[in-house]
Design a protein around this motif. Structure first.
Motif, PDB file in Angstrom:
ATOM      1  N   ASP A  10       0.825  -1.228  -0.128  1.00  0.00           N
ATOM      2  CA  ASP A  10      -0.023  -0.213   0.030  1.00  0.00           C
ATOM      3  C   ASP A  10       0.783   1.077   0.003  1.00  0.00           C
ATOM      4  O   ASP A  10       0.240   2.189  -0.253  1.00  0.00           O
ATOM      5  N   ASP A  11       2.124   1.154   0.318  1.00  0.00           N
ATOM      6  CA  ASP A  11       2.950   2.233   0.288  1.00  0.00           C
ATOM      7  C   ASP A  11       4.116   2.283  -0.602  1.00  0.00           C
ATOM      8  O   ASP A  11       5.159   2.587  -0.198  1.00  0.00           O
ATOM      9  N   PHE A  12       4.008   1.662  -1.889  1.00  0.00           N
ATOM     10  CA  PHE A  12       5.014   1.845  -2.876  1.00  0.00           C
ATOM     11  C   PHE A  12       5.065   2.995  -3.340  1.00  0.00           C
ATOM     12  O   PHE A  12       4.464   4.099  -3.678  1.00  0.00           O
ATOM     13  N   PRO A  13       6.499   3.649  -3.387  1.00  0.00           N
ATOM     14  CA  PRO A  13       6.761   4.949  -3.966  1.00  0.00           C
ATOM     15  C   PRO A  13       6.410   5.216  -5.648  1.00  0.00           C
ATOM     16  O   PRO A  13       6.721   4.270  -6.148  1.00  0.00           O
ATOM     17  N   MET A  53      -5.026   1.579  -9.762  1.00  0.00           N
ATOM     18  CA  MET A  53      -5.188   2.790 -10.416  1.00  0.00           C
ATOM     19  C   MET A  53      -5.860   3.938  -9.657  1.00  0.00           C
ATOM     20  O   MET A  53      -5.807   5.025  -9.598  1.00  0.00           O
ATOM     21  N   ASP A  54      -6.851   3.374  -8.826  1.00  0.00           N
ATOM     22  CA  ASP A  54      -7.440   4.191  -7.973  1.00  0.00           C
ATOM     23  C   ASP A  54      -6.725   5.153  -6.785  1.00  0.00           C
ATOM     24  O   ASP A  54      -6.924   5.653  -6.149  1.00  0.00           O
ATOM     25  N   GLY A  59      -3.062  11.457  -3.517  1.00  0.00           N
ATOM     26  CA  GLY A  59      -2.230  12.439  -2.696  1.00  0.00           C
ATOM     27  C   GLY A  59      -1.675  11.802  -1.606  1.00  0.00           C
ATOM     28  O   GLY A  59      -1.913  12.262  -0.546  1.00  0.00           O
ATOM     29  N   ASN A  60      -1.431  10.578  -1.726  1.00  0.00           N
ATOM     30  CA  ASN A  60      -1.107   9.520  -0.708  1.00  0.00           C
ATOM     31  C   ASN A  60       0.419   9.762  -0.143  1.00  0.00           C
ATOM     32  O   ASN A  60       1.296   8.689  -0.444  1.00  0.00           O
ATOM     33  N   PHE A  61       0.815  10.900   0.456  1.00  0.00           N
ATOM     34  CA  PHE A  61       2.010  11.183   0.822  1.00  0.00           C
ATOM     35  C   PHE A  61       2.536  10.237   2.087  1.00  0.00           C
ATOM     36  O   PHE A  61       1.859  10.220   2.996  1.00  0.00           O
ATOM     37  N   CYS A  73       2.912   7.894  -2.654  1.00  0.00           N
ATOM     38  CA  CYS A  73       2.769   6.494  -2.829  1.00  0.00           C
ATOM     39  C   CYS A  73       1.365   5.920  -3.461  1.00  0.00           C
ATOM     40  O   CYS A  73       0.567   6.895  -3.285  1.00  0.00           O
ATOM     41  N   CYS A  74       1.538   4.759  -3.733  1.00  0.00           N
ATOM     42  CA  CYS A  74       0.291   4.067  -4.572  1.00  0.00           C
ATOM     43  C   CYS A  74       0.347   2.671  -3.988  1.00  0.00           C
ATOM     44  O   CYS A  74       1.208   2.271  -3.135  1.00  0.00           O
ATOM     45  N   THR A  75      -0.738   2.136  -4.300  1.00  0.00           N
ATOM     46  CA  THR A  75      -0.663   0.487  -4.033  1.00  0.00           C
ATOM     47  C   THR A  75      -0.650  -0.158  -5.172  1.00  0.00           C
ATOM     48  O   THR A  75      -1.022  -0.034  -6.239  1.00  0.00           O
ATOM     49  N   VAL A  76       0.345  -1.359  -5.021  1.00  0.00           N
ATOM     50  CA  VAL A  76       0.720  -2.264  -5.947  1.00  0.00           C
ATOM     51  C   VAL A  76       0.642  -3.636  -5.688  1.00  0.00           C
ATOM     52  O   VAL A  76       0.452  -3.763  -4.353  1.00  0.00           O
TER      53      VAL A  76
END
Length: 81
Positions: A10-13, A53-54, A59-61, A73-76
């Motif tokens: 959930d916290d992939f840069p 993609m969601d 703006g997930n800093f 960050c984003c989720t992968v």
């Protein structure tokens, strides 16, 4: 052959997405490459990565992402065959 979901990060840069998905390391400096490669070594059985993609527009800093310095960050999701 079946494909199974192995993990969700959930916290992939976001700065590392191009290298993860397209194997394009051209925008990364040497330290970023080493940091990303070290992270990926822990998940060697993952054969395919997919971006949620969601999670790209949040703006997930994160101060403490999965690796590296503070970043958006984003989720992968990782899958193995």
């Amino acid at each position: 052959m079946s494909i199974e979901h192995v993990l969700t990060v959930d916290d992939f840069p976001k700065w590392a997405l191009s290298a993860l998905i397209n194997e394009d390391y051209s925008s990364l400096n040497w330290n970023d490459i080493i940091t990303l490669d070290t992270f990926l070594e822990h998940f060697a059985k993952v054969t395919h990565w997919e971006i949620d993609m969601d999670s790209l527009d949040d703006g997930n800093f994160k101060r403490y992402p999965a690796f590296g310095l503070a970043a958006d960050c984003c989720t992968v999701k990782g899958y193995a065959a």
